[in-house]
Design an enzyme around this catalytic site. Structure first.
Site, PDB file in Angstrom:
ATOM      1  N   HIS A  68     -11.084  -3.754   2.719  1.00  0.00           N
ATOM      2  CA  HIS A  68     -11.065  -3.447   4.213  1.00  0.00           C
ATOM      3  C   HIS A  68     -11.706  -2.543   4.565  1.00  0.00           C
ATOM      4  CE1 HIS A  68      -8.304  -0.920   2.289  1.00  0.00           C
ATOM      5  NE2 HIS A  68      -8.134  -0.045   3.581  1.00  0.00           N
ATOM      6  N   ASP A  69     -12.395  -1.517   3.436  1.00  0.00           N
ATOM      7  CA  ASP A  69     -13.264  -0.378   4.077  1.00  0.00           C
ATOM      8  C   ASP A  69     -14.860  -0.358   3.794  1.00  0.00           C
ATOM      9  OD1 ASP A  69     -11.154   1.108   4.399  1.00  0.00           O
ATOM     10  OD2 ASP A  69     -10.898   1.680   2.319  1.00  0.00           O
TER      11      ASP A  69
ATOM     12  N   ASP B 160       1.011  -1.050   0.155  1.00  0.00           N
ATOM     13  CA  ASP B 160       0.100  -0.009   0.144  1.00  0.00           C
ATOM     14  C   ASP B 160       1.065   1.112   0.028  1.00  0.00           C
ATOM     15  OD1 ASP B 160      -2.606   1.639   0.378  1.00  0.00           O
ATOM     16  OD2 ASP B 160      -3.163  -0.461   1.289  1.00  0.00           O
TER      17      ASP B 160
ATOM     18  N   GLU C  89      -6.313   3.905  -5.927  1.00  0.00           N
ATOM     19  CA  GLU C  89      -7.782   4.149  -5.133  1.00  0.00           C
ATOM     20  C   GLU C  89      -8.307   5.557  -5.372  1.00  0.00           C
ATOM     21  OE1 GLU C  89     -10.001   3.899  -0.752  1.00  0.00           O
ATOM     22  OE2 GLU C  89      -8.178   4.903  -1.123  1.00  0.00           O
TER      23      GLU C  89
ATOM     24  N   ASP D  88      -3.261   4.643  -2.172  1.00  0.00           N
ATOM     25  CA  ASP D  88      -4.349   4.841  -1.360  1.00  0.00           C
ATOM     26  C   ASP D  88      -4.822   6.574  -2.084  1.00  0.00           C
ATOM     27  OD1 ASP D  88      -5.903   4.644   1.155  1.00  0.00           O
ATOM     28  OD2 ASP D  88      -4.879   6.408   1.836  1.00  0.00           O
TER      29      ASP D  88
HETATM   30  C1  NOJ Z   1      -8.467   4.699   2.049  1.00  0.00           C
HETATM   31  C2  NOJ Z   1      -8.121   3.263   2.876  1.00  0.00           C
HETATM   32  O1  NOJ Z   1      -8.492   2.211   2.201  1.00  0.00           O
HETATM   33  C3  NOJ Z   1      -8.775   3.651   4.172  1.00  0.00           C
HETATM   34  O2  NOJ Z   1      -8.846   2.564   5.063  1.00  0.00           O
HETATM   35  C4  NOJ Z   1      -8.241   4.713   4.698  1.00  0.00           C
HETATM   36  O3  NOJ Z   1      -8.978   5.020   6.237  1.00  0.00           O
HETATM   37  C5  NOJ Z   1      -8.360   6.079   3.976  1.00  0.00           C
HETATM   38  N1  NOJ Z   1      -7.844   5.909   2.698  1.00  0.00           N
HETATM   39  C6  NOJ Z   1      -7.312   7.096   4.544  1.00  0.00           C
HETATM   40  O4  NOJ Z   1      -5.895   6.603   4.270  1.00  0.00           O
END
Ligand code: NOJ
Length: 556
Positions: free
Chosen positions: A328-329, A97, A255, A199
């Site tokens: 994971h989100d 990441d 992302e 990210d």
């Molecule tokens: C996206 C990540 O996937 C998430 O888990 C994180 O809280 C935010 N970006 C901030 O880095």
């Protein structure tokens, strides 16, 4: 072969929750290494590791205090190198990441930056004078609640943080910041890592005219006006590509929240030399409500089909899709998009089929391959995640009932994805010898790796077959996607065509039997895979689909 990632399947490992070998209740690098044979058995090609760097873990590692160090809770650099070697020995690549929109406030750069306006790191972050009345420069809210600006007395200035106040945004306008990032990326590539998941990369370039939020924006996303797909984002990525990425045979996935399929082409068109692919959120948004993700709205299959088809169509020959249901989100796939009760296994396999036969690189989030579902925690106090906690506060302040809050948190909390993997069916489920950092899912006795591997009809073996099909059929990698029966209310069907081959994918989203009709041209196609044991081996014009039935046929 520079586009090896087109033929790959990626498995996302959330290190905290994968496998603990040290007994501290937190998954670790040696745990991942120990489970590599499991991943090899599944057949995946690439592991994406969520952040494992030094971090105070305010946002579970997305707040990095040293990009060059491994967080000791996960092990050492030697452990990391051993993991990388062991993975490579099995033919598995590892991507890391890359979290460079922001750092932790405990990073040395920030510690120095905040001290004065004239030190070496003063301009590493985004500092702005207060308005005349002392208020922050813009009215933007941050993702985890409250203003996106935090005041620091020593500079009499505010700094920007789109996420927690412990996650100050880096100033990408400063060439020294960019060089520091590129240097760090180089060091990981020289170690042998195979790429990066980047990210919130669409947020790195901020508009320098600092506009106020749009009137109808959701507060926690109101910074989009000045930060998403900003004026220099493509220039920065092209520079990163020229200076770093182009030197290695690696893969990148950005992302990119708030990014349309048109904008996706700008990021992923190979001729533009930016990224290989991006994660978009259009299918994630189908069940959003007034609190964004935290809603009890159920998506509609027809909307999902429209979104997925749009991305398949738009990127055809112009870019490349990443294919994902969860990470994971996000909550668990089978709860959100399938039926996690009576048809948990069937619908998990159906969703896997639908996604894995599309054009793009599929991502499997840990636990998805055993059909893990959302976690029915008894109490709101069991949630650990910063976003969930902030949202509980916000909904309480807005006067929502505890029952409603509990429901939407159960449906959407990021912690649904973050409970430990159950490797066995009892005790501490083979995850740890200690106390897990987050409670186990009450489902673990039913849904665990051990029982899944013992059952030849399990979700795991369906994923294994889907991955194997991708390896043996070029049409799955390269074929043209075309929707069939676009108005069917219960069934999502599409074809993939390459040369004289046509793959036919038919997926029912219904818990009841439904009839489906195909055109003459597809009749006679041979069954490649189904999620039932007694599906028709040859495609007929009229078929009756069983609940959540998923069929893959091939016409040669
Ligand atoms: C996206 C990540 O996937 C998430 O888990 C994180 O809280 C935010 N970006 C901030 O880095």
């Amino acid at each position: 072969m520079t586009d090896w990632w087109k033929k790959s399947v990626v498995y996302q490992v959330y290190p905290q929750s994968f496998k603990d070998t040290s007994g501290n209740g937190i998954g670790d690098l040696n745990g991942i290494k120990a489970k590599l044979p499991y991943l090899a058995k599944l057949g995946i090609d690439v592991i994406w590791l969520n952040p494992i760097y030094q971090s105070p873990l305010i946002d579970n590692g997305y707040d990095i205090s040293d990009y060059y160090q491994i967080n000791p809770i996960y092990g050492t650099m030697t452990d990391f190198e051993a993991l990388l070697q062991a993975a490579h020995d099995l033919g598995i690549k590892i991507i890391m990441d890359l979290v460079v929109n922001h750092t932790s406030d405990q990073h040395q750069w920030f510690k120095q930056s905040k001290q004065s306006k004239d030190n070496e790191f003063s301009d590493f972050y985004i500092w702005k004078d207060p308005n005349l009345d002392g208020t922050p420069p813009t009215d933007w809210g941050s993702t985890f609640g409250g203003s996106a600006w935090e005041y620091v007395e020593s500079r009499n200035q505010y700094y920007l943080h789109l996420f927690a106040k412990e996650q100050p945004d880096l100033n990408w306008e400063n060439p020294k910041v960019r060089q520091a990032v590129y240097h760090m990326m180089d060091s990981w590539f020289l170690k042998g890592v195979d790429g990066f998941r980047m990210d919130v990369i669409s947020l790195i370039s901020k508009r320098q005219d600092w506009p106020q939020a749009l009137p109808d924006a959701v507060y926690t996303k109101s910074y989009y006006v000045g930060a998403s797909n900003g004026p220099r984002v493509h220039e920065f990525l092209q520079e990163m590509n020229a200076e770093v990425l182009s030197k290695y045979e690696v893969m990148t996935v950005g992302e990119t929240a708030n990014t349309s399929s048109e904008q996706a082409i700008l990021y992923t068109d190979p001729n533009r030399h930016e990224l290989d692919m991006i994660f978009h959120f259009d299918h994630m948004h189908l069940d959003y409500g007034k609190y964004g993700k935290f809603s009890d709205i159920r998506y509609k299959m027809s909307d999902l089909r429209t979104v997925m088809t749009e991305w398949q169509d738009k990127l055809e020959d112009k870019g490349w899709n990443s294919l994902y249901w969860s990470n994971h989100d996000q909550p668990r796939t089978v709860t959100r998009f399938g039926n996690d009760g009576r048809y948990r296994v069937e619908s998990a396999k159906m969703l896997a089929t639908l996604l894995h036969m599309m054009k793009g690189t599929p991502y499997i989030f840990q636990g998805e391959e055993i059909g893990m579902r959302n976690v029915p925690f008894e109490s709101l106090n069991q949630y650990q995640d910063i976003e969930t906690k902030a949202m509980i506060d916000e909904m309480r302040q807005a006067g929502e009932s505890e029952a409603y809050i509990k429901k939407v948190v159960y449906l959407k909390s990021r912690d649904n994805a973050r409970t430990p993997i159950a490797w066995t069916s009892g005790g501490n489920f083979g995850f740890t010898e200690g106390k897990p950092w987050i409670d186990f899912s009450p489902d673990n006795e039913l849904i665990n790796v051990e029982s899944t591997l013992e059952d030849p009809q399990s979700v795991f073996y369906h994923y294994q077959k889907l991955i194997a099909l991708r390896k043996s059929h070029e049409v799955i990698v390269e074929g043209l996607y075309e929707l069939i029966n676009p108005h069917d209310s219960a069934v999502y069907g599409y074809t993939r065509s390459l040369n004289d081959e046509k793959l036919v994918v038919i997926c029912s989203f219904s818990a009841y039997k439904v009839n489906y009709q195909v055109t003459d041209e597809l009749v006679g196609a041979k069954l490649l895979l189904s999620n039932y044991t007694d599906s028709e081996v040859e495609l007929a014009e009229q078929i009756e689909l069983k609940p959540y039935e998923a069929l893959i046929y091939l016409k040669e």
